[in-house]
Design an enzyme around this catalytic site. Structure first.
Site, PDB file in Angstrom:
ATOM      1  N   GLU A 179      15.935  -5.559  15.463  1.00 25.43           N
ATOM      2  CA  GLU A 179      16.243  -4.451  14.548  1.00 25.43           C
ATOM      3  C   GLU A 179      17.237  -4.982  13.518  1.00 25.43           C
ATOM      4  OE1 GLU A 179      18.140  -0.243  15.290  1.00 25.43           O
ATOM      5  OE2 GLU A 179      16.190  -0.282  16.288  1.00 25.43           O
TER       6      GLU A 179
ATOM      7  N   LYS B  92      -1.120   0.024   6.393  1.00 28.49           N
ATOM      8  CA  LYS B  92      -0.476  -1.277   6.145  1.00 28.49           C
ATOM      9  C   LYS B  92       0.047  -1.928   7.423  1.00 28.49           C
ATOM     10  CE  LYS B  92       2.994   0.370   3.924  1.00 28.49           C
ATOM     11  NZ  LYS B  92       2.794   1.815   4.136  1.00 28.49           N
ATOM     12  N   SER B  93       0.761  -1.133   8.239  1.00 28.99           N
ATOM     13  CA  SER B  93       1.395  -1.707   9.428  1.00 28.99           C
ATOM     14  C   SER B  93       0.345  -2.219  10.412  1.00 28.99           C
ATOM     15  CB  SER B  93       2.288  -0.670  10.114  1.00 28.99           C
ATOM     16  OG  SER B  93       3.397  -0.372   9.300  1.00 28.99           O
TER      17      SER B  93
ATOM     18  N   ARG C 229       1.639   1.521  19.669  1.00 28.59           N
ATOM     19  CA  ARG C 229       0.413   0.902  19.170  1.00 28.59           C
ATOM     20  C   ARG C 229       0.442  -0.622  19.286  1.00 28.59           C
ATOM     21  NH1 ARG C 229      -0.434   2.158  13.253  1.00 28.59           N
ATOM     22  NH2 ARG C 229       1.066   0.474  13.087  1.00 28.59           N
ATOM     23  N   ARG C 230       1.613  -1.199  18.959  1.00 26.66           N
ATOM     24  CA  ARG C 230       1.731  -2.664  19.007  1.00 26.66           C
ATOM     25  C   ARG C 230       1.543  -3.223  20.394  1.00 26.66           C
ATOM     26  NH1 ARG C 230       6.347  -1.986  16.117  1.00 26.66           N
ATOM     27  NH2 ARG C 230       7.672  -2.390  17.912  1.00 26.66           N
TER      28      ARG C 230
ATOM     29  N   GLY D 123       0.843  -1.198   0.000  1.00 25.59           N
ATOM     30  CA  GLY D 123       0.000   0.000   0.000  1.00 25.59           C
ATOM     31  C   GLY D 123       0.871   1.239   0.000  1.00 25.59           C
TER      32      GLY D 123
ATOM     33  N   HIS E 227       4.777   3.431  16.413  1.00 26.74           N
ATOM     34  CA  HIS E 227       4.438   2.049  16.052  1.00 26.74           C
ATOM     35  C   HIS E 227       4.524   1.134  17.274  1.00 26.74           C
ATOM     36  CE1 HIS E 227       4.848   1.788  11.379  1.00 26.74           C
ATOM     37  NE2 HIS E 227       4.213   2.873  11.742  1.00 26.74           N
TER      38      HIS E 227
ATOM     39  N   THR F 259      13.130  -3.163  10.006  1.00 28.55           N
ATOM     40  CA  THR F 259      14.242  -2.882   9.103  1.00 28.55           C
ATOM     41  C   THR F 259      14.720  -1.440   9.264  1.00 28.55           C
ATOM     42  OG1 THR F 259      12.723  -2.294   7.326  1.00 28.55           O
ATOM     43  CG2 THR F 259      13.476  -4.583   7.418  1.00 28.55           C
TER      44      THR F 259
END
Lengths: 167, 167, 167
Positions: free
Chosen positions: A61, A14-15, A52-53, A8, A49, A34
């Site tokens: 990493e 997307k994530s 949220r996760r 997307g 991110h 990445t």
């Protein structure tokens, strides 16, 4: 096991979609980032991110050796790779042979025991960039996306947070 | 009543599709333009859209106070908002708190009596822009599109004049 | 006979998909290239496409007079036009009246005896270009894609090598 590609545009959801798909598998989910926190813009994005996760993810990493990281984490919960386009960019900056690395990833993916959910970006739907390097990158990204989509069991294209099933 | 989001690229046929969806509701349609005729390029585009729509629309020019305009025109025919990405751009130029305004719009939309058809743009499917402001804008547009799609009853993605149903 | 439009981003797998669709028709396939080998980047791309297609295609290099080439090759196998966006760019550089040429193409397409498969690009899903000429081009490309999609029997949008049926 399942290989799922989520593609997307920027900020298309997307994530979030990929996190949901990853959590749906049993076991502790593994987040394979990445991205490296090289500047404050990137740091802020990574922190957002992570918030949220939630805290129950194993985190790795991995700017370059993606296949190695997937081999090392195989056998446990599903892995979320976020994202392939950044990995490609890292490979190109490090002047690694990206075509070979993408081919190796495509060969490795169908053999893992634990599921892999991969996030990537569509970058080829705007005006042709003036810059030759940017053209090279968007061509490489398109080629990579086709190669990974070809071996994936499922491919989704996310627009405005909503997935369209491509495969 | 119905909230319909129509998204797509530049000159993809979004506005025409949105006009058709708006006209399908009973009552006199209301055109809520977020564009201001500030230059000749924009003037020409506005004139072209108006010629295609026909003269039977009520017109409102609303660069910033979109929720106010939707409240003021509620109870009559369907409203067509064209477009959200320009509204976002206006908010950012006026240094308004766009995140709050988008949240307020999302909260207001499901409560209206008359339908609302909203046009927006996908701007995140090209190469990452060099320009930090452009990156900020495309991230904001992506976030806005997800937020509005989340409260919409229907979402369509238009390519080459043809709609794909996302929701 | 059949008119098929294949659209998508750069390196999305459009050409490969279009080759497959063209080969599925009986007769010797005709490759109508709108590209001219003006620089080494373009030469390399043309050579790569030719190697993939194989030697059994009739080849025509037609930067401008697309309708003429389709008339001249009608009655044999299916024609693959690769691609419309480059043709548009050629017309604009030659200061031809692209709107008239696109209208003429749209009028001619439904009348051919042999099938025509046309490849085009989506270029309007990124940030608005700074450059006025680039804006003009992406608007023209969007308009052309809508016009040709309107007369096509089938339209496919290709993402990561996978087609979505639009029509």
């Amino acid at each position: 096991m399942a290989v799922i590609l989520i593609t997307g545009g920027a900020r298309s959801g997307k994530s979030r979609r990929a996190e949901m798909r990853t959590r749906a598998f049993p076991g502790q989910p593994v987040y394979v980032a990445t991205a490296e926190a090289l500047d404050t813009e990137m740091e802020a994005r990574i922190a957002k991110h992570r918030a949220r996760r939630g805290a129950d993810w194993i985190e790795r990493e991995v700017p370059l050796d993606l296949v190695g990281a997937l081999v090392a984490t195989d056998g446990g919960g599903a892995r979320l790779v976020d994202c392939l386009t950044l990995w490609l960019s890292n490979l190109m900056h490090a002047t690694r042979d990206w075509e070979r690395e993408v081919t190796e990833l495509a060969a490795a993916l169908p053999r893992f025991k634990s599921p892999v959910v991969l996030v990537t970006n569509e970058v080829g739907l705007g005006i042709v960039p003036d810059n030759a390097l940017a053209r090279l990158y968007r061509d490489a990204a398109g080629t990579m996306n086709q190669t990974i989509a070809d071996v994936a069991d499922e491919v989704e294209f996310v627009v405005a947070g909503l997935p369209m099933k491509l495969k």
